[in-house]
Design a protein around this motif. Sequence first.
Motif, PDB file in Angstrom:
ATOM      1  N   SER A  27       0.843  -1.193   0.000  1.00 56.90           N
ATOM      2  CA  SER A  27       0.000   0.000   0.000  1.00 56.90           C
ATOM      3  C   SER A  27       0.878   1.243   0.000  1.00 56.90           C
ATOM      4  O   SER A  27       2.086   1.173   0.262  1.00 56.90           O
ATOM      5  N   PRO A  28       0.299   2.435  -0.266  1.00 58.26           N
ATOM      6  CA  PRO A  28       1.098   3.667  -0.213  1.00 58.26           C
ATOM      7  C   PRO A  28       1.751   3.907   1.142  1.00 58.26           C
ATOM      8  O   PRO A  28       2.775   4.580   1.231  1.00 58.26           O
ATOM      9  N   GLU A  29       1.152   3.355   2.200  1.00 58.08           N
ATOM     10  CA  GLU A  29       1.724   3.509   3.545  1.00 58.08           C
ATOM     11  C   GLU A  29       2.828   2.495   3.819  1.00 58.08           C
ATOM     12  O   GLU A  29       3.426   2.502   4.899  1.00 58.08           O
ATOM     13  N   GLY A  30       3.082   1.621   2.852  1.00 56.50           N
ATOM     14  CA  GLY A  30       4.143   0.636   3.012  1.00 56.50           C
ATOM     15  C   GLY A  30       3.701  -0.670   3.631  1.00 56.50           C
ATOM     16  O   GLY A  30       4.535  -1.545   3.900  1.00 56.50           O
ATOM     17  N   ARG A  31       2.411  -0.844   3.848  1.00 57.88           N
ATOM     18  CA  ARG A  31       1.936  -2.095   4.418  1.00 57.88           C
ATOM     19  C   ARG A  31       1.968  -3.188   3.366  1.00 57.88           C
ATOM     20  O   ARG A  31       1.588  -2.977   2.208  1.00 57.88           O
ATOM     21  N   ARG A  32       2.401  -4.372   3.768  1.00 57.28           N
ATOM     22  CA  ARG A  32       2.543  -5.496   2.843  1.00 57.28           C
ATOM     23  C   ARG A  32       1.349  -6.439   2.964  1.00 57.28           C
ATOM     24  O   ARG A  32       0.887  -6.735   4.064  1.00 57.28           O
ATOM     25  N   PHE A  33       0.877  -6.926   1.815  1.00 56.21           N
ATOM     26  CA  PHE A  33      -0.226  -7.881   1.767  1.00 56.21           C
ATOM     27  C   PHE A  33       0.197  -9.086   0.933  1.00 56.21           C
ATOM     28  O   PHE A  33       0.813  -8.932  -0.127  1.00 56.21           O
ATOM     29  N   LEU A  34      -0.151 -10.267   1.405  1.00 52.37           N
ATOM     30  CA  LEU A  34       0.104 -11.487   0.643  1.00 52.37           C
ATOM     31  C   LEU A  34      -0.972 -11.612  -0.430  1.00 52.37           C
ATOM     32  O   LEU A  34      -2.172 -11.608  -0.129  1.00 52.37           O
ATOM     33  N   ASP A  35      -0.558 -11.723  -1.671  1.00 49.16           N
ATOM     34  CA  ASP A  35      -1.486 -11.677  -2.804  1.00 49.16           C
ATOM     35  C   ASP A  35      -2.131 -13.039  -3.043  1.00 49.16           C
ATOM     36  O   ASP A  35      -1.502 -13.964  -3.548  1.00 49.16           O
TER      37      ASP A  35
END
Length: 273
Positions: A27-35
Amino acid sequence: MSFELPSADSFAGYPAVRRSRGFRVYSPEGRRFLDLYQDAGRGMMGSRPQGLILRFKSSLEKLGPAAMPSVWTQRAARLLTGFFPDHPWVGIFPSFPEALKALEPVYGGGLPPLWDPVEAGYGRHLPENNVALSIWRPFLPVPCSDVLLPILPGTGTWGGVFVLSRKSLNVPAPPLSPFLLAPQVYGIRLFFRWLHETDPDTYANFPRGPWERLGPYLFPRCREDEHTELVKELIARGLYPSPEYFIPSIIPGDYDEGEIKQLREWEGKWNSA
């Protein structure tokens, strides 16, 4: 229809994506998500498979963006008929709607029902009899169908849509830009090799969580009207699931235990639901 991409409204509540790498989006805030979405199956090798960006750069320098006939059309056809030998005729179209519109005269102006494994028993069953028109999804058997539309890298997003037929079809197709088709051929070749080398059992260690699993595909066990709440809960825990109920999430080819820790902890909750 699950071959088409979800609408923008389907992604309401999802984080905006600033960048992607492998099987993660940020995300723009740098949060990572597993796709777990993986472009509805078109990105099962992850974002930017090895060498793909270089192919884009090379084809843009050599070919330019204009749509015109090229050697890549024949190369794509040879690659696909090698993998789907029962369907030797190959047509390539810029989009899914254009492919279906071009097929209408073949069926007298009205298309037959499109058989899709994820809409037919969530992919558990092949049609009992031959069907006229169907979709193929990776890791599921090839259905007995006169005309086949396979889900492949780039299909209907940045690349062409492929129509495969058992017999020759008099269906004209507009030329695609070789700038896009050349990288897609490379990506599909890489994809077929990856399919051959990947053991579907490698997905078995992924937590069952709120899903039922078929190969790499994850089908929600909740009711359709409960899916939006499930998606919100998964996003809050750092997962990026499929936004639509009838498009399965997909187990990523790479993940670590920290990313799925909460799925394992919550498995009992969903099993008792």
